[in-house]
Design a protein around this motif. Sequence first.
Motif, PDB file in Angstrom:
ATOM      1  N   SER A  36       0.830  -1.204   0.000  1.00  0.00           N
ATOM      2  CA  SER A  36       0.000   0.000   0.000  1.00  0.00           C
ATOM      3  C   SER A  36       0.870   1.261   0.000  1.00  0.00           C
ATOM      4  O   SER A  36       0.537   2.264  -0.642  1.00  0.00           O
ATOM      5  CB  SER A  36      -0.928  -0.005   1.215  1.00  0.00           C
ATOM      6  OG  SER A  36      -0.181  -0.059   2.415  1.00  0.00           O
ATOM      7  N   GLY A  37       2.010   1.196   0.684  1.00  0.00           N
ATOM      8  CA  GLY A  37       2.916   2.345   0.696  1.00  0.00           C
ATOM      9  C   GLY A  37       3.520   2.621  -0.663  1.00  0.00           C
ATOM     10  O   GLY A  37       3.644   3.779  -1.079  1.00  0.00           O
ATOM     11  N   GLN A  38       3.897   1.579  -1.377  1.00  0.00           N
ATOM     12  CA  GLN A  38       4.463   1.744  -2.718  1.00  0.00           C
ATOM     13  C   GLN A  38       3.411   2.277  -3.687  1.00  0.00           C
ATOM     14  O   GLN A  38       3.717   3.116  -4.545  1.00  0.00           O
ATOM     15  CB  GLN A  38       5.028   0.418  -3.207  1.00  0.00           C
ATOM     16  CG  GLN A  38       6.292  -0.022  -2.503  1.00  0.00           C
ATOM     17  CD  GLN A  38       6.740  -1.405  -2.915  1.00  0.00           C
ATOM     18  OE1 GLN A  38       5.922  -2.297  -3.176  1.00  0.00           O
ATOM     19  NE2 GLN A  38       8.058  -1.608  -2.996  1.00  0.00           N
ATOM     20  N   THR A  39       2.176   1.810  -3.542  1.00  0.00           N
ATOM     21  CA  THR A  39       1.096   2.304  -4.392  1.00  0.00           C
ATOM     22  C   THR A  39       0.907   3.809  -4.189  1.00  0.00           C
ATOM     23  O   THR A  39       0.767   4.569  -5.152  1.00  0.00           O
ATOM     24  CB  THR A  39      -0.217   1.563  -4.071  1.00  0.00           C
ATOM     25  OG1 THR A  39      -0.027   0.166  -4.286  1.00  0.00           O
ATOM     26  CG2 THR A  39      -1.347   2.050  -4.951  1.00  0.00           C
ATOM     27  N   SER A  40       0.900   4.227  -2.932  1.00  0.00           N
ATOM     28  CA  SER A  40       0.755   5.660  -2.641  1.00  0.00           C
ATOM     29  C   SER A  40       1.933   6.457  -3.189  1.00  0.00           C
ATOM     30  O   SER A  40       1.755   7.557  -3.724  1.00  0.00           O
ATOM     31  CB  SER A  40       0.644   5.877  -1.124  1.00  0.00           C
ATOM     32  OG  SER A  40      -0.494   5.247  -0.609  1.00  0.00           O
ATOM     33  N   MET A  41       3.135   5.897  -3.083  1.00  0.00           N
ATOM     34  CA  MET A  41       4.319   6.606  -3.548  1.00  0.00           C
ATOM     35  C   MET A  41       4.288   6.837  -5.051  1.00  0.00           C
ATOM     36  O   MET A  41       4.770   7.863  -5.540  1.00  0.00           O
ATOM     37  CB  MET A  41       5.585   5.838  -3.168  1.00  0.00           C
ATOM     38  CG  MET A  41       6.011   6.021  -1.720  1.00  0.00           C
ATOM     39  SD  MET A  41       6.282   7.769  -1.302  1.00  0.00           S
ATOM     40  CE  MET A  41       7.590   8.207  -2.441  1.00  0.00           C
ATOM     41  N   LEU A  42       3.729   5.901  -5.819  1.00  0.00           N
ATOM     42  CA  LEU A  42       3.641   6.097  -7.269  1.00  0.00           C
ATOM     43  C   LEU A  42       2.739   7.280  -7.607  1.00  0.00           C
ATOM     44  O   LEU A  42       2.960   7.972  -8.605  1.00  0.00           O
ATOM     45  CB  LEU A  42       3.119   4.826  -7.952  1.00  0.00           C
ATOM     46  CG  LEU A  42       4.111   3.665  -8.072  1.00  0.00           C
ATOM     47  CD1 LEU A  42       3.449   2.484  -8.760  1.00  0.00           C
ATOM     48  CD2 LEU A  42       5.362   4.088  -8.838  1.00  0.00           C
ATOM     49  N   THR A  43       1.717   7.508  -6.794  1.00  0.00           N
ATOM     50  CA  THR A  43       0.842   8.661  -7.002  1.00  0.00           C
ATOM     51  C   THR A  43       1.515   9.950  -6.533  1.00  0.00           C
ATOM     52  O   THR A  43       1.523  10.963  -7.229  1.00  0.00           O
ATOM     53  CB  THR A  43      -0.482   8.462  -6.246  1.00  0.00           C
ATOM     54  OG1 THR A  43      -1.117   7.275  -6.716  1.00  0.00           O
ATOM     55  CG2 THR A  43      -1.419   9.647  -6.465  1.00  0.00           C
ATOM     56  N   ILE A  44       2.112   9.887  -5.340  1.00  0.00           N
ATOM     57  CA  ILE A  44       2.722  11.077  -4.752  1.00  0.00           C
ATOM     58  C   ILE A  44       3.985  11.486  -5.495  1.00  0.00           C
ATOM     59  O   ILE A  44       4.340  12.675  -5.529  1.00  0.00           O
ATOM     60  CB  ILE A  44       3.017  10.830  -3.256  1.00  0.00           C
ATOM     61  CG1 ILE A  44       1.693  10.675  -2.496  1.00  0.00           C
ATOM     62  CG2 ILE A  44       3.843  11.951  -2.656  1.00  0.00           C
ATOM     63  CD1 ILE A  44       1.878  10.282  -1.036  1.00  0.00           C
ATOM     64  N   ALA A  45       4.674  10.537  -6.144  1.00  0.00           N
ATOM     65  CA  ALA A  45       5.920  10.852  -6.851  1.00  0.00           C
ATOM     66  C   ALA A  45       5.709  11.899  -7.935  1.00  0.00           C
ATOM     67  O   ALA A  45       6.571  12.762  -8.154  1.00  0.00           O
ATOM     68  CB  ALA A  45       6.521   9.581  -7.463  1.00  0.00           C
ATOM     69  N   VAL A  46       4.564  11.835  -8.622  1.00  0.00           N
ATOM     70  CA  VAL A  46       4.278  12.826  -9.663  1.00  0.00           C
ATOM     71  C   VAL A  46       4.122  14.207  -9.028  1.00  0.00           C
ATOM     72  O   VAL A  46       4.646  15.210  -9.537  1.00  0.00           O
ATOM     73  CB  VAL A  46       3.016  12.456 -10.461  1.00  0.00           C
ATOM     74  CG1 VAL A  46       2.805  13.428 -11.616  1.00  0.00           C
ATOM     75  CG2 VAL A  46       3.119  11.036 -10.990  1.00  0.00           C
ATOM     76  N   GLN A  47       3.400  14.257  -7.894  1.00  0.00           N
ATOM     77  CA  GLN A  47       3.216  15.528  -7.196  1.00  0.00           C
ATOM     78  C   GLN A  47       4.567  16.102  -6.752  1.00  0.00           C
ATOM     79  O   GLN A  47       4.841  17.291  -6.922  1.00  0.00           O
ATOM     80  CB  GLN A  47       2.341  15.330  -5.956  1.00  0.00           C
ATOM     81  CG  GLN A  47       1.111  14.467  -6.132  1.00  0.00           C
ATOM     82  CD  GLN A  47       0.000  15.160  -6.866  1.00  0.00           C
ATOM     83  OE1 GLN A  47      -0.323  14.782  -7.977  1.00  0.00           O
ATOM     84  NE2 GLN A  47      -0.582  16.158  -6.278  1.00  0.00           N
ATOM     85  N   LEU A  48       5.418  15.231  -6.181  1.00  0.00           N
ATOM     86  CA  LEU A  48       6.720  15.685  -5.693  1.00  0.00           C
ATOM     87  C   LEU A  48       7.603  16.159  -6.839  1.00  0.00           C
ATOM     88  O   LEU A  48       8.284  17.190  -6.729  1.00  0.00           O
ATOM     89  CB  LEU A  48       7.409  14.551  -4.930  1.00  0.00           C
ATOM     90  CG  LEU A  48       8.786  14.871  -4.328  1.00  0.00           C
ATOM     91  CD1 LEU A  48       8.688  16.021  -3.343  1.00  0.00           C
ATOM     92  CD2 LEU A  48       9.376  13.636  -3.651  1.00  0.00           C
TER      93      LEU A  48
END
Length: 388
Positions: A36-48
Amino acid sequence: MFALVVLSVSTLFSMSVWFSATFIVSQLNSEWGLSSGQTSMLTIAVQLGFVLGAVASAASGLSDRVPNRTLICCGAIGASAANVALLLASGFELALPLRFLTGVFLAAVYPAAMKEVSTWFMRGRGQALGVMIGALTLGSALPHAVGIFGQMQWEQVIVITSVMTAVGGLLILLVKGKGAYSFARRPFRFSVAFNSLRNRDVVLANLGYMGHMWELYAMWAFVGAFIASLPSISSEALSSGLAFVCIGVGALGCLVGGVLGDRLGRAKSALICLVFSGGTVLFLGLFYNMLATPVVIVLCAVWGFWVIADSAQFSALVTERADPIYVGGALSLQLAFGYLTTMATLWLVPTLVAHVSWNAALISLVIGPVVGIVAMRLAISRDRKNQQ
C-alpha cells in the motif's frame, strides 16, 4: 479566442500523463505485488516531481527567460518520453523515478500555460483561466468515464496518454504571434527569484491556493471510492459514472468562478467558492451516513462544482499582483506550494478512512477552506484599504 481554445486543448492533452496514474496504479498494484505504501508513492511521486520542478524553474529563472510556448512544448515531449518508458519497467524500482520525472517535466507545462493565457487577456482574464482549468477538470474526470465501460490494460493507457501528451506539446505551436499583454523579460538575477514572497498580496493568494489544494486533489482522488462505499451502489461501473459526473461538473464551476472573479474581484470570488465547497464537505462529513444515497450523490456534485471553481482566481491574483517581470516564477512557486500541500491529504484521507471513518476523513478536508477563507478575507481588507 483561437489562442484560448488551442491553449486549453494543448494543456489538457499535455497533462494527460498525470491523469494516467488514476488508470494504472491499481493494475500495477496487482501485477507487481506492490505494498500500500508503494502504491501511494507512485501517485505522490508525480506531485513531488512537479513541486521540485516548479521550484527549480522559478529559482533558475527558466519560467521567465524561456518563451512560454517553447517551455510547454519541451515539457510535454519530455513528460511523454518519461511516461512511455514505463513500458520498460518491471517493478517499483524503475517506475518510481519515472513517475517523479514525469512530474518534473509537467512543471514546465502548467505554469507556462497559465502565464501564456494571461498574455492574451486583461479584461476577462479570470474567465479565460477558468476555461483552461475547466478543460483540465474534465481531463481529471476521464479515468472515471473509462471505468464505466470496463478497465483498459495499463500498457494501452500508457501508450495513449503518451501520444496525447506529445500531440498537446506540438499543438501549442499553432498559436502564432504574441498576446497583447505579454510580460516583459530581462536578464535573470537569482536574488530576485523569490521576490514575490515579499509581496503580501501574492502571499495571501498563495495561502488561499494551498487551502484550496488541500481539499481539491483529495476530492478528485477519493470521491469515487467514497461513492462506492455508499449503500445501494451495486457496481463499479455505476460508482465510476457517478464519480465522473461529480468531478466533471467542476468544469462548469470553473466558468462560474471566472465570471464571478471578473465581476466581483478575485478574492471575493474565491471566498464565495471556499465557503460553498468547505460548507458542503463539512455537511457531508457530519451527516452523510444519515442521508439517502441520492442526496449524498447530489451533495458530492455540488462539492465537485465549487471545489475547483476558485482555482483560476488564485492564479489570476498572482498575474495581477506580482512583479510582471517575474510572474512566471511567481506562478511556478504558487503551484509548487499547492501541489506540496496535496501530498499531505493524499496520504491523510486513506489513512483516516482505514483507521477511523469516512466522516473523519471528510471533516479533515475542511481545514483547507478555513485557511483559504481567512487568507481571502485578509486580501479583501487590503483591497479596501488600498482603495481608500
